[in-house]
Design an enzyme around this catalytic site. Structure first.
Site, PDB file in Angstrom:
ATOM      1  CB  ILE A 113      -0.922  -0.008   1.246  1.00 43.59           C
ATOM      2  CG1 ILE A 113      -1.855   1.207   1.282  1.00 43.59           C
ATOM      3  CG2 ILE A 113      -0.134  -0.073   2.531  1.00 43.59           C
ATOM      4  CD1 ILE A 113      -2.860   1.155   2.453  1.00 43.59           C
ATOM      5  CB  SER A 114       1.012   4.314  -2.052  1.00 38.00           C
ATOM      6  OG  SER A 114       0.902   3.586  -3.250  1.00 38.00           O
ATOM      7  CE  LYS A 115       7.365   7.171   1.602  1.00 36.80           C
ATOM      8  NZ  LYS A 115       8.315   8.126   2.125  1.00 36.80           N
TER       9      LYS A 115
END
Ligand code: SAH
Length: 272
Positions: A113-115
Site C-alpha cells: 500500500i502506498s505511503k
C-alpha cells in the site's frame, strides 16, 4: 507538542518524577530517553492496542492529515477525504498500529500500500486537472492497481464514479470484501490487466496508476476525455527509477509534465 514524531531539537522535557536519583552521573545523562515522555507514552499505547480505541478514533487520522498539510499538501478536499478513510482497516491487523505512519506497508502477494504522503500528493495533482477543477471533483475516475483498496476508498469520496482494476485475483477479492460498503454507491472493481484500461466506462476525467511501467500504455491516453488528467509513476532512464508523470489531454493533444522521483511496484501484464 508536534505529532510528527520528530525528536526535540535540544534537551528533552521530563516530569519531575523522571529524575529520582540524588546524584546523577554523566553516564546516566546519556541514558536518558531522547523523546518527551508524553510522546513515548503515546507510542507505547499505540503499540499495545493496535485495534483499540486509538485507531478507530478520528483523532489519529486528523493527526496524519495535519502532518500531510505540514508536508505541503494543500488540497483541502483530499485532506478531508483522507481524514475519513480508516486506513488501518485496509492492512493486516498485525500492521494496524503503523497504519497512520507515513510508510508503505506489505499487503500480500509481494505488493504494498502506498505511503499516505504519496497517495495525498498524487490525488492532489489529479484534483488540479482541468475537468476536476471545472467540476469541483475528480469526475469519472479510473484507478489501475486496486491493491488493498485504500486509495480506491479515498477516490470514492472525491469522484462521481470510480472504476478500479487489479490484476491479482487474491487482492481483487480481498478489496471486494473490504470495499463492500463503498462499492454499492459509486465504485466498480474489475479483475484484469489494467494496462488496457476499461473501455466500457471510458472516457475518464481522471486516471491514476499505483504501479509503474516503462511508459504510459496507449489505452490510458485513448480513454482520457478532453480536459482529463492522468497521474502515474513511469520509468525514467535519466533518473534510473520511477518519476511521477502528469499527462493532460487538451483539445489538440496530450501534454506531459515530469515531477519528482517516486518508488512504486512494477506495472505488470496479464491477470492472474
Ligand atoms: N492503490 C493501492 C496500491 C497497491 S500497489 C492501495 O491503496 O493499496 C499496486 C497494485 O497494482 C498491486 O496490487 C499490483 O498487483 C497492481 N498491478 C500491477 N500491474 C497491474 C496491471 N497491469 N493491472 C492492474 N493492476 C496491476
Amino acid at each position: 507538542m508536534s505529532a510528527s514524531g520528530t525528536p526535540p531539537a535540544r534537551k528533552p522535557r521530563f516530569p519531575a518524577a523522571a529524575a529520582p536519583e540524588p546524584t546523577p552521573t554523566p553516564r546516566r545523562e546519556v541514558l536518558r530517553p531522547q523523546r518527551p515522555v508524553q510522546q513515548a507514552a503515546q507510542d507505547a499505547a499505540r503499540r499495545s492496542a493496535p485495534s483499540g480505541v486509538g485507531l478507530t478514533s478520528d483523532a489519529v487520522r486528523r493527526r496524519m492529515v495535519e502532518r500531510l498539510a505540514r508536508g505541503g499538501i494543500r488540497c483541502e478536499p483530499v485532506l478531508q477525504a483522507m481524514a475519513q478513510v480508516p486506513r488501518h482497516e485496509f492492512v493486516d491487523s498485525a500492521l494496524a498500529a503503523q497504519a497512520y505512519e507515513d510508510t508503505s506497508l506489505p499487503i500480500g502477494l509481494g505488493q504494498t500500500i502506498s505511503k499516505p504522503s504519496v497517495v495525498a500528493r498524487m490525488v492532489s495533482l489529479l484534483h488540479e486537472g482541468a475537468n476536476a477543477r471545472a467540476q469541483g471533483h475528480l469526475g469519472k475516475t479510473l484507478e489501475i492497481g486496486t491493491g488493498c483498496g485504500y486509495q480506491a476508498a479515498v477516490l470514492c469520496l472525491l469522484a462521481r464514479q470510480v472504476v478500479s482494476i487489479e490484476r491479482l485475483a487474491g487482492l481483487h477479492e480481498q478489496a471486494r470484501q473490504r470495499l463492500a460498503p463503498w462499492r454499492a454507491q459509486r465504485l466498480m472493481l474489475v479483475w484484469g490487466d489494467g494496462r488496457l484500461g476499461h473501455g466500457p466506462s471510458a472516457p475518464y476525467d481522471s486516471i491514476i496508476a499505483a504501479a509503474g511501467g516503462d511508459d504510459i500504455p496507449p489505452a490510458w491516453l485513448d480513454q482520457m476525455a478532453v480536459g482529463a488528467r492522468l497521474v502515474a509513476p513511469v520509468q525514467s532512464d535519466a533518473h534510473g527509477g520511477h518519476m511521477l508523470l502528469v499527462v493532460d489531454r487538451q483539445a489538440d493533444g496530450w501534454v506531459r509534465t515530469l515531477h519528482e522521483p517516486v518508488h512504486f511496484v512494477p506495472l505488470k501484464s496479464g491477470a492472474e
